[in-house]
Design an enzyme around this catalytic site. Structure first.
Site, PDB file in Angstrom:
ATOM      1  N   GLU A 207      -0.948 -11.741   5.458  1.00 15.89           N
ATOM      2  CA  GLU A 207      -0.124 -10.629   5.923  1.00 15.89           C
ATOM      3  C   GLU A 207       0.038 -10.816   7.420  1.00 15.89           C
ATOM      4  OE1 GLU A 207       0.965  -7.699   7.788  1.00 15.89           O
ATOM      5  OE2 GLU A 207      -0.693  -6.482   7.043  1.00 15.89           O
TER       6      GLU A 207
ATOM      7  N   ASN B  30      -6.273  -3.510  14.444  1.00 14.65           N
ATOM      8  CA  ASN B  30      -5.539  -2.242  14.473  1.00 14.65           C
ATOM      9  C   ASN B  30      -6.034  -1.223  13.438  1.00 14.65           C
ATOM     10  OD1 ASN B  30      -4.491  -3.987  12.503  1.00 14.65           O
ATOM     11  ND2 ASN B  30      -2.460  -3.067  12.584  1.00 14.65           N
TER      12      ASN B  30
ATOM     13  N   GLU C 171      -1.309  -6.928  -1.299  1.00 15.92           N
ATOM     14  CA  GLU C 171      -2.521  -6.136  -1.255  1.00 15.92           C
ATOM     15  C   GLU C 171      -2.192  -4.716  -1.699  1.00 15.92           C
ATOM     16  OE1 GLU C 171      -5.479  -7.337   1.806  1.00 15.92           O
ATOM     17  OE2 GLU C 171      -3.670  -7.866   2.937  1.00 15.92           O
TER      18      GLU C 171
ATOM     19  N   CYS D  81       1.330  -3.299  11.672  1.00  9.91           N
ATOM     20  CA  CYS D  81       2.123  -4.437  11.190  1.00  9.91           C
ATOM     21  C   CYS D  81       3.443  -3.980  10.582  1.00  9.91           C
ATOM     22  CB  CYS D  81       1.338  -5.229  10.145  1.00  9.91           C
ATOM     23  SG  CYS D  81      -0.218  -5.913  10.741  1.00  9.91           S
TER      24      CYS D  81
END
Length: 495
Positions: free
Chosen positions: A265, A167, A476, A299
């Site tokens: 993640e 993505n 992150e 996400c």
């Protein structure tokens, strides 16, 4: 060439010349050991426009050996100021090639060109940001008394693997690789098989910026052929993975066999809590981006609207009118909403919406497949609103990863909190309210890794990002990301 020239060339020919079709290992282009390639498709047309190498275990071994050598003999020994210089020069190279990178990103991912342009600039900022941190990684002194000197050193963990989703291919690669390189690690990148091109281009640009051979290698191929052996490889000391829960669990199992650390993640089903006292017009406009950015293939998308009943009807009236006015089309024509990345993902989105409709959930807007209005082709799904979704329904608890907003109506702030937390994911959340006490209370009590107030995608690259529960662990972005790639060594001396 300028941006418009690349766009015109891509629209007229369906592709761009000289796109990379081999892996990037040890500072050079390498054909796959298998001798096989895979087609990569333009989601805006549904047609192939390039090919990438179909690599496997042999290529992973070569890349890992290259990275291990470069770590031990070159990059971990480089002066931190040199690492900083290379990363900053890498940022300059990305900006110099931004137009071509953006067009390739749109061809590969399907997203609108404006979003690709933003992603390219964000990748450059990430390289700059972590370039600024490379020579500022400091340890600590520990006060053990006058008879001892004790201090901690921050050392790079070694070879790192980065398994990147489809993505945000360029941005996500930079998000992981930049702090790894800043810390003195080397990196092997496995891009998603549907969006490999800009990862290859970035590795080449970093090498041109002065990154030594073998410090950043990119190996293309499927998850089974490349991702699995990469996560199992004994040379890899840390794995950063973004993707599904099921694959993330397998990556963690693979890493456990050789006791490597992981950052996971794994997506989300993030709530946007709209309280009755908020600025309703602002919340409506902000939520359009929260759920329809990149056609909902984010996400951290605001895929659940948890809204007080008092403003439910007024909010939906405004929101649906604006959602239905959004334009769809090929990403290079810069519509409001671009294509779905693959036919497989489009089928999943349509299947989940059809299932909700069959269960009696009201489809208040959208709910249909679509095509590019100019060509009649491509993989699209109309911006969708599912109203008054029960808490236990699959579209309220499962990640759809498409332009689908699930609306959950609550009576008050207390119920809003319960509904927001009634999910196995815990990535992000947003609260819309004018009441600072309510904002701070909900921010404290919502179980998610990142909370924003009155702006959904707030914080950018500077704030730590990551999830709780099934959304994974580790952080992150921001300075916190550097911890993923450092290990602590204590030294204590008796005087």
């Amino acid at each position: 060439m300028k941006l418009e020239d690349y766009v015109q060339q891509a629209l007229s020919t369906g592709t761009l010349p000289d796109l990379p079709d081999r892996s990037y290992i040890d500072g050079r282009w390498c054909a796959p050991a298998s001798g096989e390639w895979m087609e990569t498709f333009d989601p805006g047309t549904g047609k192939p426009f390039a090919r990438v190498a179909a690599c496997g275990r042999v290529d992973v071994d070569i890349a890992a050996e290259s990275c291990a050598y470069a770590f031990k003999n070159v990059w971990s020994r480089a002066d931190p100021t040199e690492r900083a210089r290379v990363l900053r020069q890498g940022a300059a190279m990305v900006r110099a090639h931004a137009d071509r990178l953006a067009v390739v990103e749109t061809l590969d991912s399907g997203k609108p060109l404006s979003e690709s342009c933003d992603d390219v600039q964000t990748a450059a900022r990430l390289l700059d940001y972590y370039g600024g941190a490379a020579d500022k990684l400091q340890g600590d002194a520990i006060p053990l008394g006058s008879q001892f000197v004790s201090y901690n050193l921050l050392e790079p963990v070694g070879v790192t693997a980065h398994i990147v989703p489809w993505n945000f291919p360029l941005f996500t690669m930079a998000r992981g690789v930049a702090p790894a390189l800043a810390a003195g690690c080397t990196a092997i990148v496995k891009p998603a098989e549907t969006t490999s091109l800009t990862a290859l281009m970035l590795a080449d640009l970093l090498h041109q910026a002065g990154l030594p051979e073998g410090v950043c290698n990119v190996v293309t191929g499927t998850g089974q052929a490349v991702g699995d052996p990469l996560s199992r490889h004994e040379a890899v000391r840390h794995i950063t993975f973004t993707g599904s829960v099921a694959t993330g669990k397998q990556v963690m199992r693979n890493a456990a066999d050789h006791v490597a650390s992981v950052t996971l993640e794994l997506g989300g089903k993030s709530p946007a809590v709209v309280l009755a006292d908020c600025d309703l017009d602002h919340a409506v406009q902000d939520m359009l981006e929260a759920i329809y950015l990149n056609a909902g293939q984010v996400c951290s998308a605001g895929s659940r609207l948890v809204i007080e009943r008092r403003v439910h009807e007024a909010f939906l009236e405004k929101f649906i009118a604006r959602a239905q006015a959004l334009t769809l089309g090929h990403g290079l024509k810069n519509p409001n909403v671009g294509a779905i990345n693959s036919l497989r993902q489009l089928d999943r989105i349509a299947g989940m919406v059809d299932g909700a409709r069959a269960r009696g959930i009201r489809v208040a807007a959208g709910g249909e497949r679509a095509v590019d209005p100019d060509s009649g082709a491509g993989w699209f799904f109309r911006p969708t609103v599912l109203d008054e979704v029960p808490a236990e329904d699959p579209v309220a608890v499962e990640e759809i990863f498409g332009p689908v907003l699930a609306v959950q109506v609550v009576e008050d702030e207390e119920e809003a909190l319960a509904v927001a937390n009634d999910c196995d994911y815990g990535l992000v959340a947003c609260v819309y309210t004018r009441d600072i006490q309510k904002a701070l209370s909900l921010a404290r009590d919502i179980d998610a890794g990142q909370i924003s107030v009155n702006q959904y995608f707030a914080g950018g690259i500077y704030t730590p990002f990551g999830g709780n529960k099934l959304s994974g662990f580790g952080r992150e972005k921001g300075l916190e990301a550097l911890r993923n790639y450092c290990r602590v060594k204590n030294v204590t001396l008796r005087i």
